[in-house]
Design an enzyme around this catalytic site. Sequence first.
Site, short mmCIF file in Angstrom:
data_model
loop_
_atom_site.label_atom_id
_atom_site.label_comp_id
_atom_site.label_asym_id
_atom_site.label_seq_id
_atom_site.Cartn_x
_atom_site.Cartn_y
_atom_site.Cartn_z
N PHE A 1 0.91 -1.29 -0.02
CA PHE A 1 -0.15 -0.23 -0.01
C PHE A 1 0.96 1.27 0.04
O PHE A 1 1.83 1.18 0.62
CB PHE A 1 -0.96 0.11 1.14
CG PHE A 1 -1.96 -1.12 1.16
CD1 PHE A 1 -2.98 -0.82 0.48
CD2 PHE A 1 -1.96 -2.04 1.82
CE1 PHE A 1 -3.97 -1.87 0.52
CE2 PHE A 1 -2.66 -3.55 1.77
CZ PHE A 1 -3.89 -3.07 1.07
N GLU A 2 0.46 2.37 -0.67
CA GLU A 2 0.92 3.57 -0.79
C GLU A 2 1.34 4.27 0.32
O GLU A 2 2.80 4.61 0.57
CB GLU A 2 0.17 4.34 -1.61
CG GLU A 2 0.71 5.61 -1.79
CD GLU A 2 -0.14 6.72 -2.49
OE1 GLU A 2 -0.04 7.99 -2.51
OE2 GLU A 2 -1.12 6.34 -3.16
#
Length: 266
Positions: A53-54
Amino acid sequence: MTVSTDYTAQEIIVVAGSKILEDNKIVFVGTGLPMVASLLAILTHAPGLIVVFEAGAMGPPLTHGLPISVGDSKTGTGASYMKGLNAAFELTQRGYADFGFIGGAEVDMYGNLNSTMMGDYPASYAKPKVRLPGSGGASDMAASCERTILIVPHDKKKFNEKLSYVTSPGHLDGTPGARQKAGMQGKGPYRVITTKGIFDFDEATKRMRILQTFPGETVQSIQDNTGFELLVAPNVSEFAPPTVEEVRLIREVVDPQGAFVKRVAK
């Protein structure tokens, strides 16, 4: 497996996206349907899928349910590594992200995506016809991940020969080595999933082509709803409808609150 006749357009997109993901691969996931598809893949055929995830979480088991954003605490619970945004993108730049899974509002024949604005750029940038959510990390993912999977609702107004704005780069203008000349890495767009079918890209021209049609669609019906000429793969097939179990998992396990997948009208 029993095929379901009770499924929505979003649910078949989720199933299609999950089946493209491979076991024991690393996928950099954007917000929304990519999250739903990734969790469905983990629960079905790809238990070894590593999700990134970012905001910096890498490899969480997602046993506490579906995150509602890339910074949700669920993305960090049980993660193998949790450091931050820069570390997540460094991983992609070093070639460790097999897939980038992103969405957009507008796409062209080379898989370039727009999620910034609708209107005449640059004249109407400050006051566009429609202001879209923007890139987030999608542009970085598109530039650095080994392959990208795109989700775009299928509409003639969204599949345009020229984009209002290029937010996330695809195969650029389709010329040989265009991405590498622009300083990008990875092979670029791999699949496009829409509400009408699944598309890939011709190896020589990098143009989008029809690979599979969804039930009820034909090559012609898809072309009629596309703003540019699509190529057609040699052996176009029909994508199988979701199974009863896949629909149950989406509704009862993956996204029971309907955060991203709309509920069926009763």
